[in-house]
Every structure is written in C-alpha cells, then in structure tokens.
Design a protein around this motif. Structure first.
Motif, mmCIF file in Angstrom:
data_model
loop_
_atom_site.group_PDB
_atom_site.id
_atom_site.type_symbol
_atom_site.label_atom_id
_atom_site.label_comp_id
_atom_site.label_asym_id
_atom_site.label_seq_id
_atom_site.Cartn_x
_atom_site.Cartn_y
_atom_site.Cartn_z
ATOM 1 N N ARG A 175 1.241 -1.871 -0.266
ATOM 2 C CA ARG A 175 -0.032 0.196 0.015
ATOM 3 C C ARG A 175 1.121 1.083 0.012
ATOM 4 O O ARG A 175 2.109 0.947 0.716
ATOM 5 N N TRP A 176 0.195 2.099 -0.455
ATOM 6 C CA TRP A 176 1.058 3.295 -0.576
ATOM 7 C C TRP A 176 2.455 3.502 -0.863
ATOM 8 O O TRP A 176 3.135 2.816 -2.016
ATOM 9 N N GLU A 177 2.868 4.363 -0.013
ATOM 10 C CA GLU A 177 4.658 4.319 -0.193
ATOM 11 C C GLU A 177 5.635 3.602 0.299
ATOM 12 O O GLU A 177 5.340 3.204 1.798
ATOM 13 N N GLY A 178 5.754 2.556 -0.388
ATOM 14 C CA GLY A 178 7.293 1.518 0.279
ATOM 15 C C GLY A 178 7.739 1.679 0.069
ATOM 16 O O GLY A 178 8.326 2.589 -1.145
ATOM 17 N N ALA A 179 9.321 0.950 0.464
ATOM 18 C CA ALA A 179 10.555 1.148 0.534
ATOM 19 C C ALA A 179 11.317 -0.112 -0.255
ATOM 20 O O ALA A 179 11.313 -1.148 -0.070
ATOM 21 N N VAL A 180 12.539 0.582 -1.457
ATOM 22 C CA VAL A 180 13.613 -0.586 -1.155
ATOM 23 C C VAL A 180 15.015 0.199 -1.384
ATOM 24 O O VAL A 180 15.531 1.063 -1.667
ATOM 25 N N PRO A 181 15.207 0.425 0.122
ATOM 26 C CA PRO A 181 16.885 1.108 -0.026
ATOM 27 C C PRO A 181 18.110 0.264 -0.371
ATOM 28 O O PRO A 181 17.568 -0.893 -1.580
ATOM 29 N N VAL A 182 19.243 1.000 -0.857
ATOM 30 C CA VAL A 182 19.621 -0.040 -2.232
ATOM 31 C C VAL A 182 21.236 0.788 -1.413
ATOM 32 O O VAL A 182 22.017 -0.228 -2.347
ATOM 33 N N SER A 183 21.529 1.645 -0.990
ATOM 34 C CA SER A 183 22.571 2.100 -0.841
ATOM 35 C C SER A 183 23.730 2.016 0.800
ATOM 36 O O SER A 183 23.061 2.293 2.278
ATOM 37 N N TYR A 184 24.732 1.548 0.899
ATOM 38 C CA TYR A 184 25.361 1.856 2.106
ATOM 39 C C TYR A 184 25.881 2.357 2.843
ATOM 40 O O TYR A 184 27.234 2.409 4.055
ATOM 41 N N GLY A 237 16.058 5.185 -0.989
ATOM 42 C CA GLY A 237 16.437 5.999 -0.018
ATOM 43 C C GLY A 237 16.012 6.659 1.384
ATOM 44 O O GLY A 237 14.711 7.090 1.665
ATOM 45 N N GLN A 238 15.769 5.589 2.153
ATOM 46 C CA GLN A 238 15.657 4.927 3.920
ATOM 47 C C GLN A 238 16.353 5.667 4.870
ATOM 48 O O GLN A 238 17.902 5.834 4.346
ATOM 49 N N GLY A 239 15.602 5.653 6.246
ATOM 50 C CA GLY A 239 16.769 5.793 7.511
ATOM 51 C C GLY A 239 17.249 4.831 7.637
ATOM 52 O O GLY A 239 18.234 4.733 8.211
ATOM 53 N N CYS A 240 17.167 3.648 6.833
ATOM 54 C CA CYS A 240 18.024 2.510 6.772
ATOM 55 C C CYS A 240 19.354 2.581 6.292
ATOM 56 O O CYS A 240 19.960 1.337 6.256
ATOM 57 N N GLU A 241 19.378 3.245 5.343
ATOM 58 C CA GLU A 241 20.746 3.640 4.216
ATOM 59 C C GLU A 241 21.608 4.429 4.091
ATOM 60 O O GLU A 241 21.433 5.521 5.002
ATOM 61 N N GLY A 242 22.597 4.584 3.678
ATOM 62 C CA GLY A 242 22.967 5.878 2.889
ATOM 63 C C GLY A 242 22.843 6.744 1.934
ATOM 64 O O GLY A 242 21.377 7.060 1.923
ATOM 65 N N GLU A 243 23.555 7.796 1.119
ATOM 66 C CA GLU A 243 23.012 8.378 0.087
ATOM 67 C C GLU A 243 22.260 7.485 -0.802
ATOM 68 O O GLU A 243 23.743 6.181 -1.341
ATOM 69 N N PRO A 244 21.480 7.211 -1.435
ATOM 70 C CA PRO A 244 20.706 6.252 -2.196
ATOM 71 C C PRO A 244 21.880 6.531 -4.543
ATOM 72 O O PRO A 244 22.169 5.443 -5.084
ATOM 73 N N SER A 245 22.448 8.073 -4.309
ATOM 74 C CA SER A 245 22.324 8.005 -5.441
ATOM 75 C C SER A 245 24.198 7.876 -5.758
ATOM 76 O O SER A 245 24.723 7.720 -6.818
ATOM 77 N N ASN A 268 10.401 7.178 -7.263
ATOM 78 C CA ASN A 268 10.882 8.358 -5.762
ATOM 79 C C ASN A 268 12.079 7.983 -6.079
ATOM 80 O O ASN A 268 12.110 6.522 -4.998
ATOM 81 N N ILE A 269 12.983 9.198 -5.646
ATOM 82 C CA ILE A 269 14.089 9.275 -4.390
ATOM 83 C C ILE A 269 14.193 10.283 -3.974
ATOM 84 O O ILE A 269 13.902 11.232 -3.377
ATOM 85 N N ASN A 270 14.061 9.985 -2.751
ATOM 86 C CA ASN A 270 14.665 10.203 -1.558
ATOM 87 C C ASN A 270 16.241 11.111 -1.421
ATOM 88 O O ASN A 270 17.202 10.047 -1.408
ATOM 89 N N THR A 271 17.141 11.369 -1.405
ATOM 90 C CA THR A 271 18.186 11.986 -1.587
ATOM 91 C C THR A 271 18.641 13.047 -1.655
ATOM 92 O O THR A 271 17.628 14.040 -0.789
ATOM 93 N N ASN A 272 20.371 13.574 -0.946
ATOM 94 C CA ASN A 272 20.920 14.824 -0.203
ATOM 95 C C ASN A 272 20.954 15.552 -2.248
ATOM 96 O O ASN A 272 21.232 16.772 -1.766
ATOM 97 N N ALA A 273 21.082 14.636 -3.063
ATOM 98 C CA ALA A 273 20.723 15.644 -4.444
ATOM 99 C C ALA A 273 22.540 15.859 -4.914
ATOM 100 O O ALA A 273 22.647 17.135 -5.610
ATOM 101 N N GLY A 274 23.107 16.006 -4.246
ATOM 102 C CA GLY A 274 24.755 15.790 -4.197
ATOM 103 C C GLY A 274 25.142 16.012 -5.830
ATOM 104 O O GLY A 274 26.194 17.107 -6.396
ATOM 105 N N LEU A 275 25.497 14.242 -5.902
ATOM 106 C CA LEU A 275 25.524 13.835 -7.215
ATOM 107 C C LEU A 275 25.526 14.470 -8.401
ATOM 108 O O LEU A 275 23.988 13.461 -8.973
ATOM 109 N N SER A 276 25.388 15.465 -8.717
ATOM 110 C CA SER A 276 24.335 16.201 -9.998
ATOM 111 C C SER A 276 24.831 15.100 -10.899
ATOM 112 O O SER A 276 23.531 15.057 -11.818
#
Length: 425
Positions: A175-184, A237-245, A268-276
């Motif tokens: 349902r709704w927004e689900g998580a797919v963490p990717v980065s350590y 991009g979840q609380g259990c991971e680093g920066e997904p990008s 969707n991606i939750n990111t700091n968006a620093g790696l342009s």
C-alpha cells in the motif's frame, strides 16, 4: 496550560499551579493559545532524561525550574504534524545528549494533553494505529516465502517488525509509499544521522544501516511487487541506508527494467541530490518523484549539519533544477527546528531557493536531534526569530503555488496524466 512533568519511573503528572513553558532555540518562551492543538492520535509522551522542567507562576510571571527528582516531558508527533516549540527545560547534565527524536512541548489544558503543533498534512496514511500488526506479520511471511533469496525483504522485515518503520511496513502491506533501500555508503556526514554515527559522537543511532549491495533483480522484484496501483509509490532512500544516488548504476538499471514491464505507480528517490551527474542519470532513466533532504538554503548552516563530501548546496540546486525541467515532481524534505528554521534570514533564503528551483512541495519534517548539540554546531541567528507558526504562514503567502505538507504526494491529476517516460538515450 499547566506544566507537564514526569518522575524517575516515567509516570506523567500535571502541575496544580505552574503553567507550562516551551523553548524556541535556546530561549524559554511562553506558549501562545493559537500554537496548541490536542495531543494527536499516534503521538507518544516521553521523559527527557537529565533535564528539569521549567514552569511559570501565572500570578507573578516568574519562570522557575521544578524541584525534586523530576524530568521534562516532550511529545513525539506522528507524520503529518509539525512542531512549533520545543519542551521547556534546562539540562541538569550538560554533557548528556538526548536521544535522536523530535521533541515537542506538551501541556495539560481543559482535562487533556495539548501540544505546540500544527496539522500540516492528512495523517491518516501515516498513523501508526492504522498498521495492523497481524496483517503486517502475514505480509512479511508471504513475501519472505515468495522471494526467499531476496535480501531486501529480509532486511526490510527487521525495519518493519523491529523498528516499526511505516514505509517498510507499507512494502509488506502493498500500500501507499513503500521502501526499497539500496545504499550502504554516503557522501555526507550528517550530524544527526539516524543510521550511522561515529564512535565518539555521543549519539546512539536508532536504526542500523544496511550492510550489503543489493542485486538489480532484488530491487526489481520489490519494485514490481509494490507498483500495482496507479497511486502506489516505491522509494529509494530510507532511514536505514546511506545516500541512494551513490548506487546510481544499480538504480538506473532497476528503473529501466521495471518500466519495460509496467508504467503503474510512481518511482521516487529521497536524496541529498549532491551528486548532480548521478541524479541526471536517474532522472533520465524514468524517475517520477524526487524529494531532496535539506535543513537550510544557507551554505554555512547547510555545511555545518550535512558535512558534504565532494559537493555543495549549489550541486543540490542544480539537481533540483534539472529534475524539474524533465518533468519530475520535485519536493524538499525540510528538516525544521523551532528557533532556527523560523529565523528571518532562514525564511528569506528558503523562499528564494524554492522560487529558483520551482519546487512543487515542501515537506515539513521535525528534526530529530539533541537541541543543545545542534544549536552549538550551527551559525548564530543574524535576524529576528519569527516563530514557527508565522514562518509557515509566510511560506504559504510567498509561495502560493508550492504545497506545504509533511510527506510524499503523488502529483496532481493534470501532471499525473502527463506521466513522463524514460529517456531512450
């Protein structure tokens, strides 16, 4: 508006004469009536160790700490609610760091608890009471059995059942927004990181960061399983991971494979968006939504908190502008803190940042941090402190086309109909 406090055993009391006070930054302040709402469903009252509550004598106006073996009480608000003030307290042990939560001032009024907060979004989807434990356990069992080799489901089952993460829970409830963490790994050293802290930080991370690099097929399985309705969202991009990008190639491959098989829902991606450059590749692969975490639109404040490695706030702005130009629905995850976010210079800078990047949505999120540590880290105020209520009202007035909310939204119907397609390049 009577003072609320707790004893050493965690029993909560209301004072029979002293009024409750609050904090804005490092200042003890009176609570205004229009800052109060009844304690929301799903909120939690917690004691603040090594603190002493501060109340006010309503007849003399004198502020005074409460004597005895007592501690201040704060409220942890559910999603959708934005705090306006911190609890009113002084620390009895200045070296002690409060656990990484977002504490709101709470008082007793008219026979019930009230908090200094405002409703910023519809809390229904993110109310913890709407996550049925039995349904969740059954969902975990089903997907773990269906995908026994998928390490992401194994990892997310602990997030859902152990940490009670609602986004992870949604993954198992479909349902709704689900998580797919990717980065350590991460390209920032956030002062208040909730998944990884240096040994000498004095903080205890409330979550454990993932410690493996998932395979593309693991990502694709989770994404396809979740993207089954028009309004479903799957988020990197979840609380259990680093920066997904930092895992851009993996994300790009997964998005392309998923979009070859379905155009359902939103990625969707939750990111700091620093790696342009990495963000550009992810956008071109077919990203629909992007939420960028920020605490400020001022370089000195941003750098003090995020400690960016190899990027600047200018890179963040560049990423947002590119994503918006390609039809991505852009938002910021705005970490707010009373007495800082509502500084005059902070408000002005964020308004200009939102205008330059053509933001669609500002998600107000309560910063989880020890107040004294945070205030000692960042620059001092240069202008007036407006108060969170007034600051939010200014955002609403100056940015009439920007939604002020609290969590990720699907785009409005007219934008959803024009849902973007992946680049073929």
């Amino acid at each position: 508006m009577y003072l609320v406090y707790a004893d050493e055993q965690g029993n909560v009391f209301d004072h029979d004469s002293l009024y409750g006070l609050a904090r804005s930054g490092d200042m003890i302040v009176e609570i205004m009536e229009d800052e109060l709402i009844p304690l929301p469903d799903g909120a939690t009252l917690v004691g603040l160790p090594s603190t002493r509550p501060v109340g006010m004598d309503p007849e003399t106006g004198e502020m005074q700490p409460l004597p005895g073996n007592v501690q201040a009480v704060g409220a942890l608000l559910p999603q959708g609610f934005t705090r306006l003030c911190l609890p009113g307290y002084i620390k009895t042990d200045k070296e002690y760091k409060l656990p990484l939560f977002g504490y709101s001032a709470v008082v007793w009024k008219d026979g019930q608890f009230y908090v200094t907060a405002r409703l910023s979004d519809d809390p229904e989807k993110w109310n913890p009471l709407n996550c049925d434990p039995l349904d969740l356990k059954n969902g975990v069992k089903r997907l773990r059995e269906e995908y026994p080799e998928n390490r992401l489901y194994e990892h997310l089952s602990n997030c859902a059942l152990g940490y009670e993460c609602l986004t992870a829970s949604n993954t198992f409830l479909n349902r709704w927004e689900g998580a797919v963490p990717v980065s350590y790994s991460c390209n920032a050293g956030c002062f208040g990181c909730i998944s990884e802290q240096p040994d000498d930080s004095g903080f205890v991370s409330p979550q454990t960061r993932m410690n493996f690099r998932p395979r593309t097929e693991e990502l694709v399985e989770v994404m396809l399983e979740h993207l089954k309705t028009p309004e479903s969202i799957i988020s990197f991009g979840q609380g259990c991971e680093g920066e997904p990008s930092t895992q851009a190639k993996l994300i790009i491959d997964a998005i392309r494979q998923v979009r070859e098989r379905t155009d359902m829902g939103y990625i969707n991606i939750n990111t700091n968006a620093g790696l342009s450059d990495h963000i550009r590749g992810i956008v071109d692969a077919g990203l629909d939504l992007m939420r960028v975490s920020t605490i400020s639109a001022l370089d000195d404040h941003y750098n003090a908190y995020y400690k960016p490695r190899g990027y600047t706030l200018a890179n963040v702005e560049k990423s947002l502008k590119y994503a918006e130009s390609q039809g991505v629905y852009t938002s910021i995850n705005y970490l707010i803190f009373p007495g800082v976010t509502d500084r005059e210079e902070e408000v002005e800078a964020m308004i200009e940042f939102a205008r330059r990047t053509k933001l669609k949505l500002i998600q107000l999120r309560n910063l989880n941090i020890d107040p004294e540590s945070y205030l000692g880290l960042i620059p001092k105020a240069k202008g007036d402190i407006l108060g969170m209520k007034q600051a939010i009202e200014i955002f609403q007035e100056e940015l009439p086309d920007v939604v002020i909310g609290s969590y990720t939204h699907v785009p409005p119907a007219e934008l959803a109909r024009a849902k973007r397609k992946p680049s073929l390049l």
